[in-house]
Design a protein around this motif. Structure first.
Motif, PDB file in Angstrom:
ATOM      1  N   VAL A   1       0.821  -1.206   0.000  1.00  0.00           N
ATOM      2  CA  VAL A   1       0.000   0.000   0.000  1.00  0.00           C
ATOM      3  C   VAL A   1       0.856   1.256   0.000  1.00  0.00           C
ATOM      4  O   VAL A   1       0.569   2.211  -0.680  1.00  0.00           O
ATOM      5  CB  VAL A   1      -0.970  -0.011   1.202  1.00  0.00           C
ATOM      6  N   SER A   2       1.942   1.259   0.777  1.00  0.00           N
ATOM      7  CA  SER A   2       2.741   2.467   0.904  1.00  0.00           C
ATOM      8  C   SER A   2       3.379   2.865  -0.430  1.00  0.00           C
ATOM      9  O   SER A   2       3.799   3.990  -0.583  1.00  0.00           O
ATOM     10  CB  SER A   2       3.821   2.287   1.974  1.00  0.00           C
ATOM     11  N   ARG A   3       3.416   1.971  -1.365  1.00  0.00           N
ATOM     12  CA  ARG A   3       3.988   2.281  -2.676  1.00  0.00           C
ATOM     13  C   ARG A   3       2.921   2.632  -3.702  1.00  0.00           C
ATOM     14  O   ARG A   3       3.208   2.708  -4.882  1.00  0.00           O
ATOM     15  CB  ARG A   3       4.807   1.093  -3.171  1.00  0.00           C
ATOM     16  N   MET A   4       1.712   2.833  -3.261  1.00  0.00           N
ATOM     17  CA  MET A   4       0.655   3.184  -4.201  1.00  0.00           C
ATOM     18  C   MET A   4       0.880   4.614  -4.679  1.00  0.00           C
ATOM     19  O   MET A   4       0.883   5.542  -3.876  1.00  0.00           O
ATOM     20  CB  MET A   4      -0.726   3.036  -3.558  1.00  0.00           C
ATOM     21  N   PRO A   5       1.054   4.791  -5.968  1.00  0.00           N
ATOM     22  CA  PRO A   5       1.316   6.122  -6.505  1.00  0.00           C
ATOM     23  C   PRO A   5       0.185   7.092  -6.192  1.00  0.00           C
ATOM     24  O   PRO A   5      -0.991   6.747  -6.266  1.00  0.00           O
ATOM     25  CB  PRO A   5       1.414   5.901  -8.017  1.00  0.00           C
ATOM     26  N   GLY A   6       0.558   8.295  -5.820  1.00  0.00           N
ATOM     27  CA  GLY A   6      -0.416   9.343  -5.605  1.00  0.00           C
ATOM     28  C   GLY A   6      -1.006   9.412  -4.205  1.00  0.00           C
ATOM     29  O   GLY A   6      -1.747  10.335  -3.907  1.00  0.00           O
ATOM     30  N   LEU A   7      -0.712   8.439  -3.352  1.00  0.00           N
ATOM     31  CA  LEU A   7      -1.235   8.483  -1.985  1.00  0.00           C
ATOM     32  C   LEU A   7      -0.175   9.029  -1.043  1.00  0.00           C
ATOM     33  O   LEU A   7       0.980   8.613  -1.073  1.00  0.00           O
ATOM     34  CB  LEU A   7      -1.655   7.087  -1.499  1.00  0.00           C
ATOM     35  N   GLU A   8      -0.590   9.973  -0.231  1.00  0.00           N
ATOM     36  CA  GLU A   8       0.286  10.494   0.811  1.00  0.00           C
ATOM     37  C   GLU A   8       0.380   9.431   1.907  1.00  0.00           C
ATOM     38  O   GLU A   8      -0.485   8.563   2.013  1.00  0.00           O
ATOM     39  CB  GLU A   8      -0.301  11.789   1.375  1.00  0.00           C
ATOM     40  N   PRO A   9       1.417   9.488   2.744  1.00  0.00           N
ATOM     41  CA  PRO A   9       1.566   8.474   3.791  1.00  0.00           C
ATOM     42  C   PRO A   9       0.334   8.317   4.687  1.00  0.00           C
ATOM     43  O   PRO A   9      -0.063   7.188   4.993  1.00  0.00           O
ATOM     44  CB  PRO A   9       2.774   8.966   4.595  1.00  0.00           C
ATOM     45  N   ALA A  10      -0.295   9.403   5.081  1.00  0.00           N
ATOM     46  CA  ALA A  10      -1.494   9.305   5.931  1.00  0.00           C
ATOM     47  C   ALA A  10      -2.642   8.630   5.177  1.00  0.00           C
ATOM     48  O   ALA A  10      -3.403   7.857   5.758  1.00  0.00           O
ATOM     49  CB  ALA A  10      -1.922  10.684   6.419  1.00  0.00           C
ATOM     50  N   GLU A  11      -2.769   8.933   3.882  1.00  0.00           N
ATOM     51  CA  GLU A  11      -3.816   8.300   3.075  1.00  0.00           C
ATOM     52  C   GLU A  11      -3.544   6.808   2.915  1.00  0.00           C
ATOM     53  O   GLU A  11      -4.458   5.987   3.032  1.00  0.00           O
ATOM     54  CB  GLU A  11      -3.895   8.966   1.703  1.00  0.00           C
ATOM     55  N   ALA A  12      -2.289   6.463   2.644  1.00  0.00           N
ATOM     56  CA  ALA A  12      -1.920   5.052   2.503  1.00  0.00           C
ATOM     57  C   ALA A  12      -2.166   4.299   3.805  1.00  0.00           C
ATOM     58  O   ALA A  12      -2.672   3.174   3.795  1.00  0.00           O
ATOM     59  CB  ALA A  12      -0.456   4.929   2.070  1.00  0.00           C
ATOM     60  N   CYS A  13      -1.842   4.914   4.922  1.00  0.00           N
ATOM     61  CA  CYS A  13      -2.058   4.298   6.229  1.00  0.00           C
ATOM     62  C   CYS A  13      -3.551   4.097   6.490  1.00  0.00           C
ATOM     63  O   CYS A  13      -3.971   3.034   6.962  1.00  0.00           O
ATOM     64  CB  CYS A  13      -1.427   5.162   7.316  1.00  0.00           C
ATOM     65  N   ALA A  14      -4.361   5.106   6.177  1.00  0.00           N
ATOM     66  CA  ALA A  14      -5.811   4.991   6.368  1.00  0.00           C
ATOM     67  C   ALA A  14      -6.374   3.878   5.492  1.00  0.00           C
ATOM     68  O   ALA A  14      -7.185   3.064   5.942  1.00  0.00           O
ATOM     69  CB  ALA A  14      -6.497   6.317   6.049  1.00  0.00           C
ATOM     70  N   TRP A  15      -5.929   3.822   4.232  1.00  0.00           N
ATOM     71  CA  TRP A  15      -6.414   2.781   3.330  1.00  0.00           C
ATOM     72  C   TRP A  15      -5.981   1.406   3.826  1.00  0.00           C
ATOM     73  O   TRP A  15      -6.785   0.470   3.846  1.00  0.00           O
ATOM     74  CB  TRP A  15      -5.924   3.018   1.900  1.00  0.00           C
ATOM     75  N   GLU A  16      -4.720   1.287   4.210  1.00  0.00           N
ATOM     76  CA  GLU A  16      -4.207   0.006   4.694  1.00  0.00           C
ATOM     77  C   GLU A  16      -5.011  -0.466   5.911  1.00  0.00           C
ATOM     78  O   GLU A  16      -5.408  -1.629   5.989  1.00  0.00           O
ATOM     79  CB  GLU A  16      -2.734   0.130   5.076  1.00  0.00           C
ATOM     80  N   SER A  17      -5.273   0.423   6.834  1.00  0.00           N
ATOM     81  CA  SER A  17      -6.044   0.068   8.028  1.00  0.00           C
ATOM     82  C   SER A  17      -7.466  -0.333   7.655  1.00  0.00           C
ATOM     83  O   SER A  17      -8.006  -1.305   8.180  1.00  0.00           O
ATOM     84  CB  SER A  17      -6.074   1.244   9.014  1.00  0.00           C
ATOM     85  N   PHE A  18      -8.083   0.412   6.751  1.00  0.00           N
ATOM     86  CA  PHE A  18      -9.444   0.107   6.317  1.00  0.00           C
ATOM     87  C   PHE A  18      -9.523  -1.258   5.654  1.00  0.00           C
ATOM     88  O   PHE A  18     -10.371  -2.088   6.007  1.00  0.00           O
ATOM     89  CB  PHE A  18      -9.966   1.189   5.364  1.00  0.00           C
ATOM     90  N   ILE A  19      -8.654  -1.509   4.682  1.00  0.00           N
ATOM     91  CA  ILE A  19      -8.742  -2.760   3.927  1.00  0.00           C
ATOM     92  C   ILE A  19      -8.396  -3.952   4.820  1.00  0.00           C
ATOM     93  O   ILE A  19      -9.020  -5.006   4.741  1.00  0.00           O
ATOM     94  CB  ILE A  19      -7.901  -2.720   2.623  1.00  0.00           C
TER      95      ILE A  19
END
Length: 169
Positions: A10-28
């Motif tokens: 997730v942290s390597r998803m282009p266009g996502l800021e670290p906080a966004e990647a963290c939120a997405w990772e936690s959600f999924i």
């Protein structure tokens, strides 16, 4: 996940800021874990999947106990072919039956049986308790409200846009 850390992917998803990647990772991660846990519990105790319980719920809540196959697919956010296979399994178990729509001979209705209503009544109690234990109990009332509102906004945006891109709600 096959030796790959979800966090790394997730942290390597282009266009996502670290906080966004963290939120997405936690959600999924939470979504997959809750879904898997509920599915296992329902399968072990009632021989029904989470989607089976949701489908039976839709039929139980309809005025006639029936719904068109396409409407079921839409409400379950699933492919029609998957719903057809699901209905076939539930039909073999005696929980639903299919028939041609009286209004439109081309359409097919799925109808819940008495046995299906009984199975749903038993499974929904297990489902509700599992939701309370695995989804709600770690959260405060304020967090539950915020979670509900955030999910409502996401769903509303996806529904109204129709193209999978969430609109600001």
């Amino acid at each position: 996940m096959g030796g790959i850390s979800l966090g790394t992917a997730v942290s390597r998803m282009p266009g996502l800021e670290p906080a966004e990647a963290c939120a997405w990772e936690s959600f999924i991660d939470a979504t997959l874990r809750v879904y898997g846990s509920l599915n296992r519990t329902l399968s072990e105790q009632h021989r029904l999947t989470l989607l089976d319980v949701r489908l039976l719920e839709i039929l139980c809540n309809s005025q006639t106990g029936s719904a068109r196959m396409g409407d079921l697919a839409e409400q379950l956010v699933s492919l029609p072919s998957r719903v057809t296979r699901q209905i076939r399994r539930l039909e073999e178990a005696g929980l639903v039956h299919r028939e041609a729509s009286p209004e439109d001979g081309r359409g097919v209705l799925a109808t819940i049986t008495d046995r299906g209503r009984d199975a749903f009544s038993e499974a929904i109690a297990t489902y509700a308790e599992a939701v309370r234990q695995r989804f709600l109990s770690p959260l405060s009332r304020a967090q539950v409200s915020a979670m509900g509102e955030n999910c409502r906004r996401i769903s509303t945006g996806l529904r109204s846009n129709g193209n999978g891109k969430a609109a600001r709600a």
